[in-house]
Write a protein that holds these residues in place. Structure first.
Motif, PDB file in Angstrom:
ATOM      1  N   ARG A  86       0.837  -1.198   0.000  1.00  0.00           N
ATOM      2  CA  ARG A  86       0.000   0.000   0.000  1.00  0.00           C
ATOM      3  C   ARG A  86       0.875   1.252   0.000  1.00  0.00           C
ATOM      4  NH1 ARG A  86      -3.711  -1.120   4.808  1.00  0.00           N
ATOM      5  NH2 ARG A  86      -4.288   1.091   4.680  1.00  0.00           N
ATOM      6  N   ILE A  87       1.968   1.195   0.723  1.00  0.00           N
ATOM      7  CA  ILE A  87       2.881   2.349   0.764  1.00  0.00           C
ATOM      8  C   ILE A  87       3.418   2.614  -0.644  1.00  0.00           C
ATOM      9  CG2 ILE A  87       5.173   3.086   1.576  1.00  0.00           C
ATOM     10  CD1 ILE A  87       4.376   1.793   4.294  1.00  0.00           C
ATOM     11  N   ALA A  88       3.808   1.525  -1.347  1.00  0.00           N
ATOM     12  CA  ALA A  88       4.367   1.688  -2.706  1.00  0.00           C
ATOM     13  C   ALA A  88       3.337   2.353  -3.625  1.00  0.00           C
ATOM     14  CB  ALA A  88       4.772   0.314  -3.252  1.00  0.00           C
ATOM     15  N   GLU A  89       2.095   1.845  -3.474  1.00  0.00           N
ATOM     16  CA  GLU A  89       1.024   2.404  -4.320  1.00  0.00           C
ATOM     17  C   GLU A  89       0.845   3.881  -4.042  1.00  0.00           C
ATOM     18  OE1 GLU A  89      -2.373  -0.003  -3.470  1.00  0.00           O
ATOM     19  OE2 GLU A  89      -1.570  -1.721  -4.600  1.00  0.00           O
ATOM     20  N   ARG A  90       0.776   4.201  -2.812  1.00  0.00           N
ATOM     21  CA  ARG A  90       0.582   5.577  -2.404  1.00  0.00           C
ATOM     22  C   ARG A  90       1.736   6.462  -2.870  1.00  0.00           C
ATOM     23  NH1 ARG A  90      -3.177   6.772   1.498  1.00  0.00           N
ATOM     24  NH2 ARG A  90      -2.572   8.911   0.991  1.00  0.00           N
ATOM     25  N   THR A  91       2.925   5.941  -2.826  1.00  0.00           N
ATOM     26  CA  THR A  91       4.110   6.686  -3.249  1.00  0.00           C
ATOM     27  C   THR A  91       3.992   7.031  -4.742  1.00  0.00           C
ATOM     28  OG1 THR A  91       5.332   5.422  -1.646  1.00  0.00           O
ATOM     29  CG2 THR A  91       6.652   6.644  -3.217  1.00  0.00           C
ATOM     30  N   HIS A  92       3.555   5.991  -5.514  1.00  0.00           N
ATOM     31  CA  HIS A  92       3.394   6.198  -6.954  1.00  0.00           C
ATOM     32  C   HIS A  92       2.374   7.313  -7.218  1.00  0.00           C
ATOM     33  CE1 HIS A  92       3.410   5.297 -11.168  1.00  0.00           C
ATOM     34  NE2 HIS A  92       2.079   5.121 -11.169  1.00  0.00           N
ATOM     35  N   GLU A  93       1.269   7.220  -6.502  1.00  0.00           N
ATOM     36  CA  GLU A  93       0.220   8.223  -6.659  1.00  0.00           C
ATOM     37  C   GLU A  93       0.754   9.609  -6.334  1.00  0.00           C
ATOM     38  OE1 GLU A  93      -3.049   7.028  -4.188  1.00  0.00           O
ATOM     39  OE2 GLU A  93      -3.419   5.241  -5.422  1.00  0.00           O
ATOM     40  N   LEU A  94       1.491   9.673  -5.306  1.00  0.00           N
ATOM     41  CA  LEU A  94       2.058  10.944  -4.850  1.00  0.00           C
ATOM     42  C   LEU A  94       2.995  11.534  -5.908  1.00  0.00           C
ATOM     43  CD1 LEU A  94       2.782  10.442  -1.059  1.00  0.00           C
ATOM     44  CD2 LEU A  94       1.400  12.249  -2.099  1.00  0.00           C
ATOM     45  N   ALA A  95       3.809  10.647  -6.516  1.00  0.00           N
ATOM     46  CA  ALA A  95       4.763  11.108  -7.546  1.00  0.00           C
ATOM     47  C   ALA A  95       3.992  11.710  -8.732  1.00  0.00           C
ATOM     48  CB  ALA A  95       5.621   9.936  -8.019  1.00  0.00           C
ATOM     49  N   GLN A  96       2.890  11.031  -9.081  1.00  0.00           N
ATOM     50  CA  GLN A  96       2.072  11.518 -10.201  1.00  0.00           C
ATOM     51  C   GLN A  96       1.491  12.891  -9.879  1.00  0.00           C
ATOM     52  OE1 GLN A  96      -0.704   8.305 -10.910  1.00  0.00           O
ATOM     53  NE2 GLN A  96       0.294   7.877 -12.887  1.00  0.00           N
ATOM     54  N   ALA A  97       0.968  12.979  -8.672  1.00  0.00           N
ATOM     55  CA  ALA A  97       0.382  14.240  -8.225  1.00  0.00           C
ATOM     56  C   ALA A  97       1.419  15.349  -8.223  1.00  0.00           C
ATOM     57  CB  ALA A  97      -0.191  14.044  -6.827  1.00  0.00           C
ATOM     58  N   ASN A  98       2.583  15.005  -7.890  1.00  0.00           N
ATOM     59  CA  ASN A  98       3.703  15.941  -7.845  1.00  0.00           C
ATOM     60  C   ASN A  98       4.009  16.503  -9.231  1.00  0.00           C
ATOM     61  OD1 ASN A  98       5.226  17.165  -5.935  1.00  0.00           O
ATOM     62  ND2 ASN A  98       6.948  15.722  -6.087  1.00  0.00           N
ATOM     63  N   ALA A  99       4.084  15.589 -10.185  1.00  0.00           N
ATOM     64  CA  ALA A  99       4.390  15.990 -11.569  1.00  0.00           C
ATOM     65  C   ALA A  99       3.310  16.944 -12.089  1.00  0.00           C
ATOM     66  CB  ALA A  99       4.453  14.737 -12.468  1.00  0.00           C
ATOM     67  N   GLU A 100       2.068  16.595 -11.775  1.00  0.00           N
ATOM     68  CA  GLU A 100       0.948  17.432 -12.196  1.00  0.00           C
ATOM     69  C   GLU A 100       1.073  18.829 -11.609  1.00  0.00           C
ATOM     70  OE1 GLU A 100      -1.220  16.909 -14.341  1.00  0.00           O
ATOM     71  OE2 GLU A 100      -2.582  18.584 -13.954  1.00  0.00           O
ATOM     72  N   GLN A 101       1.426  18.830 -10.338  1.00  0.00           N
ATOM     73  CA  GLN A 101       1.602  20.090  -9.628  1.00  0.00           C
ATOM     74  C   GLN A 101       2.683  20.942 -10.280  1.00  0.00           C
ATOM     75  OE1 GLN A 101       2.223  19.219  -5.537  1.00  0.00           O
ATOM     76  NE2 GLN A 101       0.252  20.100  -4.932  1.00  0.00           N
ATOM     77  N   GLU A 102       3.783  20.244 -10.646  1.00  0.00           N
ATOM     78  CA  GLU A 102       4.897  20.958 -11.272  1.00  0.00           C
ATOM     79  C   GLU A 102       4.465  21.597 -12.604  1.00  0.00           C
ATOM     80  OE1 GLU A 102       8.344  18.425 -11.440  1.00  0.00           O
ATOM     81  OE2 GLU A 102       8.585  18.559  -9.252  1.00  0.00           O
ATOM     82  N   ARG A 103       3.678  20.787 -13.291  1.00  0.00           N
ATOM     83  CA  ARG A 103       3.199  21.302 -14.595  1.00  0.00           C
ATOM     84  C   ARG A 103       2.320  22.528 -14.365  1.00  0.00           C
ATOM     85  NH1 ARG A 103      -1.099  21.016 -17.509  1.00  0.00           N
ATOM     86  NH2 ARG A 103      -2.214  19.832 -15.932  1.00  0.00           N
TER      87      ARG A 103
END
Lengths: 553, 343
Positions: free
Chosen positions: A382-399
């Motif tokens: 679950r932590i791995a999944e959440r981490t992946h989600e977070l990374a995606q959200a991060n990229a979106e934020q950067e954009r």
């Protein structure tokens, strides 16, 4: 896992517990038994001493009886005739006296029938007349002595007597005399036959340790000054001294009994003693053994029980150790497994094969470990999944941020334009500029405003500048200052600033603030300003305007 | 004469009630005073120096028996002074002391001379007088003295020897009697004489101390006996203070009982009077004396009429006395009889 000090280790606690469990009840039982055995031993020894006393007393009686029998026997012999003759005519030198003395000596020497245990019964025999004069004696030295004041004399002419032992004055020796009256042919008492008993025989009777332990002693204490009648087994104790002990006093008081007390010696030794009053000797008969004999007899039993206790303690210790090991080993295994699991080896399991509560504990532990492993594994996923989600959200934020930044720069450009647009300088006619100000003026806008104004003055060679503040909602001291500075700078460039569009509320504010705008020409509106400017330009060409402060109104 | 304690001085008399009050206040639990109210000072003239022979007196004093009887006793040693032998009878009759020690024969002789003294107790129940010879001398009976020499001091000892020889029908003409010149046993040890008349408790012990086994022909074994240590006082004192005499006799018998019960302690008491004495030697002599103090069938301090008669008979036979005296007045058992059982 850190090693515990041994006193904290379960196994040693269990060993100690087992040993105590084994030895404590045993010790209690042994102690109780010991007391009983000791008491029994004491009773046994006392019984033994009592029988010894009985035996010795009997021997003494038989010894004295033997003496009297011997005297009676001697009196039945022809000596009696000679004694009768002598008694009437005491002459120690007479041939009859010598013959009689020889006969008495023969009786002494011919010990058959009189001796007890090989020792002689008498040391001497003698006959004295009714005056106490010795008329015949086995020991020639006794001839002629007068015994009338000797303790044995009194009553000796009337009946057989046993004189209790006493110390002779001449030799200082202990002596005992038994007597029997000598009667003449007509039954008249003419004297007495006396036998001096051999005290060694009494000593022999008393010193024989019949059935007594090594420290056992039997002895007689005379009522006469508490002297010993028989030698002490302890050489340092002379016979003719006063001896005291609880037993001696009780015996001399006529009591028979036994007890534990300190004996007559100096220093006294604790003894178990039996005592009895011996009327024949007017003495106390004592049989004593050292109290250590109780312990000696008891020590065999004691040694056995002590060995038993030690054996039981050893067995208990071994059993305890084995049981403790059985209990402690799976616990140690469990502890080790728990330790390894804690270090991350989640697949580690306790290998416990015992089928008991500890086995159940092991199984429960393993089950717990399984559960733990499953839980931890799921959690990681679950932590791995959440981490992946977070990374995606991060990229979106950067954009979004980049977009935002671009948008911001656009806005800046727009803002500059706006700024430019916010301070327009308009050439109205030749030499006249108008600068309509709209909106709030801040410091930045004031500077920009001044820059734009001066630039326009120079560019358009303006002579009059109309600064229109109709669109400025508020004029504070800062705006006023900016306007004054702009006016001053305008003048320096040779142009004339004219302030237009001061509304009544603005004028009120300016007056309220105490601002001095007296250096500025003010016109009510742009129209009036323009008119003024035109007039001023026209007059300028002719004459300079009279008063800048004159308002057309 | 004896002296009562002096009355307290007026100052003391004034302070006494105060002191008693204080005592009563301080010690309310204290019992009545144990010391008797009466306290008499008396003096006893011993017949010899302080030594074992007076152990009974030393023990009575040190053991507190005199004090318990309310007596303050001064023990004066006897023996020889520069004026010769201190004669206790003279000392007592002079009034310097109340009591004295003397032999029965001295008392009989004094009574015969009209001197008013009375014997009240005897320390020894048998005379220690014996003919002493070496054990290997071949002398075993008085008859064996025939043809031998015997050392003897004149007076009492000689009377005893003569009486013994006479009673045993010994031919005195063939017994060579030699005057004793020393107190020691050397003449006997060195073979100068074959026997000597002495005391078993003194010369006898002395011989043993010098490694020679003695043989005794004890006079009392042959019916020759006397009292050598007799406590006496004046007729006057007996008549005026009989209870005082009784108290002294009772204290003495207690002292004698103490000596018999514990000779070692008795010698310590004696040594306290005369520290120069040899403890062991004194103890040996005292031990030899004890059987004479209380032989079986006798009582401490007692005296028998037949011994007094025997003594007088001896004196008469030896010519030391020319007429019989009333022995009933010379000694009294009144006081010792009252002390019986108290020891």
């Amino acid at each position: 896992m850190p090693t515990l000090p041994f006193w904290r280790q379960l196994r040693w606690w269990l060993v100690a517990g087992f040993v105590s469990l084994a030895t404590l009840p045993l010790a209690v039982v042994v102690g109780f038994t010991a007391l009983q055995v000791r008491e029994q031993t004491t009773t046994q020894i006392i019984n033994q001493l009592d029988s010894v006393v009985e035996l010795k007393h009997d021997q003494i009686r038989r010894w004295l009886q033997g003496g009297h029998t011997a005297l009676a026997f001697a009196l039945s012999q022809p000596v009696i005739v000679q004694a009768t003759l002598l008694a009437t005519d005491p002459n120690p030198e007479a041939p009859t006296a010598a013959a009689l003395s020889a006969q008495l000596a023969a009786i002494i020497n011919n010990a058959d029938g009189y001796a007890e245990g090989g020792t002689p019964l008498f040391t001497e025999l003698f006959i004295y007349n009714s005056d106490g004069v010795v008329i015949a004696a086995s020991n020639p030295a006794e001839m002629g002595k007068v015994v009338s004041r000797q303790p044995f004399f009194e009553g000796s002419l009337l009946e057989p007597r046993t004189q209790v032992p006493y110390y002779t004055l001449s030799t200082g020796e202990l002596t005992m005399v038994i007597t029997r009256p000598v009667r003449g042919g007509n039954g008249q008492t003419v004297g007495a036959l006396a036998g001096r008993l051999d005290m060694r025989t009494l000593g022999q009777i008393m010193i024989e340790r019949t059935g007594l332990a090594e420290s056992g002693e039997t002895y007689l204490v005379s009522r006469e000054h508490n002297y010993l009648l028989t030698p002490s087994r302890h050489a340092e104790n002379e016979q003719n001294r006063a001896y005291h002990s609880q037993g001696i006093e009780a015996g001399l008081a006529g009591e028979s009994g036994s007890g534990l007390y300190d004996d007559y010696r100096t220093p006294a030794v604790p003894v178990i003693g039996s005592y009895r009053w011996v009327p024949e000797l007017e003495a106390a008969l004592l049989a004593e053994v050292n109290q250590v004999e109780i312990d000696n007899q008891f020590s065999g039993t004691a040694r056995f029980t002590i060995l038993m206790t030690i054996g039981a303690a050893l067995i208990a210790a071994l059993a305890g150790y084995s049981a403790a090991t059985d209990i402690a080993r799976p616990i140690t295994t469990l502890t080790a497994a728990a330790g390894r699991i804690a270090q991350g080896e989640r697949s580690e399991r306790a290998r416990i094969t015992t089928i008991n509560e500890i086995g159940a504990l092991g199984a429960a532990f393993n089950h717990m470990a399984d559960e733990l492993q499953a839980t931890l594994d799921g959690l990681e996923q679950r932590i791995a999944e959440r981490t992946h989600e977070l990374a995606q959200a991060n990229a979106e934020q950067e954009r979004v941020l980049a977009e935002l930044k671009a948008s911001l720069s656009e806005r800046d450009m727009l803002s500059a334009t706006v700024r430019e647009l916010s301070s327009p300088v308009l050439p109205l006619v030749d030499g006249i500029l108008a600068m309509p100000l709209i909106g709030v003026i801040d410091t930045a806008r004031a500077a920009q405003l001044q820059e734009a104004l001066l630039g326009a003055i120079e560019r358009h060679r303006a002579r009059i500048v109309l600064i229109d503040v109709t669109g400025v909602p508020v004029i504070d001291s800062q705006v006023a200052q900016a306007l004054l500075k702009a006016a001053d700078a305008t003048r320096l460039l040779g142009a004339e600033p004219v302030l237009v569009g001061i509304r009544p509320e603005l004028a009120q504010t300016i007056v309220g603030l105490g601002l001095d705008l007296s250096g500025l020409v003010s016109q009510p509106d742009l129209q009036a300003g323009l008119r003024y400017a035109l007039e001023w330009r026209g007059s300028k060409r002719a004459t300079a305007p009279q008063s800048a402060n004159v308002s057309p109104n | 004469m004896f002296h009562r304690n002096r009355r307290p001085t007026p100052l003391l008399a004034c302070m006494l009630p105060l002191a008693l009050f204080l005592l009563a206040a301080c010690a309310p639990a204290a019992g009545p005073a144990s010391a008797p109210a009466i306290r008499d000072e008396i003096g006893i003239q011993l017949s010899w120096i302080h030594e074992y022979s007076s152990a009974g007196f030393h023990a009575a004093e040190r053991g507190g028996h005199f004090a318990a009887e309310g007596l303050s006793v001064r023990l004066e040693e006897g023996g020889f002074s520069e004026n010769g032998y201190i004669e206790p009878i003279d000392e007592v009759l002079s009034g310097r002391l109340e009591f004295g020690l003397a032999s029965a024969s001295s008392i009989i002789t004094a009574r015969a001379a009209g001197r008013p003294i009375v014997a009240i107790a005897s320390v020894l129940q048998r005379s220690p007088t014996a003919v002493i010879a070496r054990a290997n001398s071949g002398i075993a009976r008085p008859q064996d003295l025939e043809g031998h020499s015997v050392a003897v001091t004149s007076g009492g000892a000689q009377h005893m020897l003569a009486a013994l020889l006479q009673a045993q029908k010994v031919d005195t003409s063939v017994v060579r009697q030699v005057e004793r010149t020393s107190f020691g046993v050397e003449p006997l040890m060195e073979g100068e004489v074959d026997a000597m008349v002495g005391w078993v408790i003194n010369e006898g012990v002395q011989m043993r101390e010098q490694g020679e086994e003695p043989l005794f022909l004890l006079a009392s074994d042959y019916g020759i006996d006397t009292y050598d240590f007799v406590l006496f006082t004046t007729e006057e004192l007996i008549n005026t203070r009989p209870e005082l005499v009784e108290r002294l006799v009772r204290a003495l018998t207690k002292g004698l009982a103490d000596v018999i019960a514990n000779p070692e302690r008795a010698i310590e008491h004696t040594l306290s009077y005369n520290p120069e004495l040899d403890r062991e030697g004194q103890l040996r002599r005292l031990r030899a004396t004890i059987p004479l103090m209380n032989p079986p069938g006798s009582r401490l301090g007692d005296m028998q009429a037949d011994v007094w008669e025997l003594t007088q008979e001896m004196l008469l036979q030896q010519g030391a006395l020319n007429r019989s005296i009333d022995l009933g007045a010379a000694f009294t058992r009144e006081f010792v009889e009252r002390s019986f059982g108290s020891e």
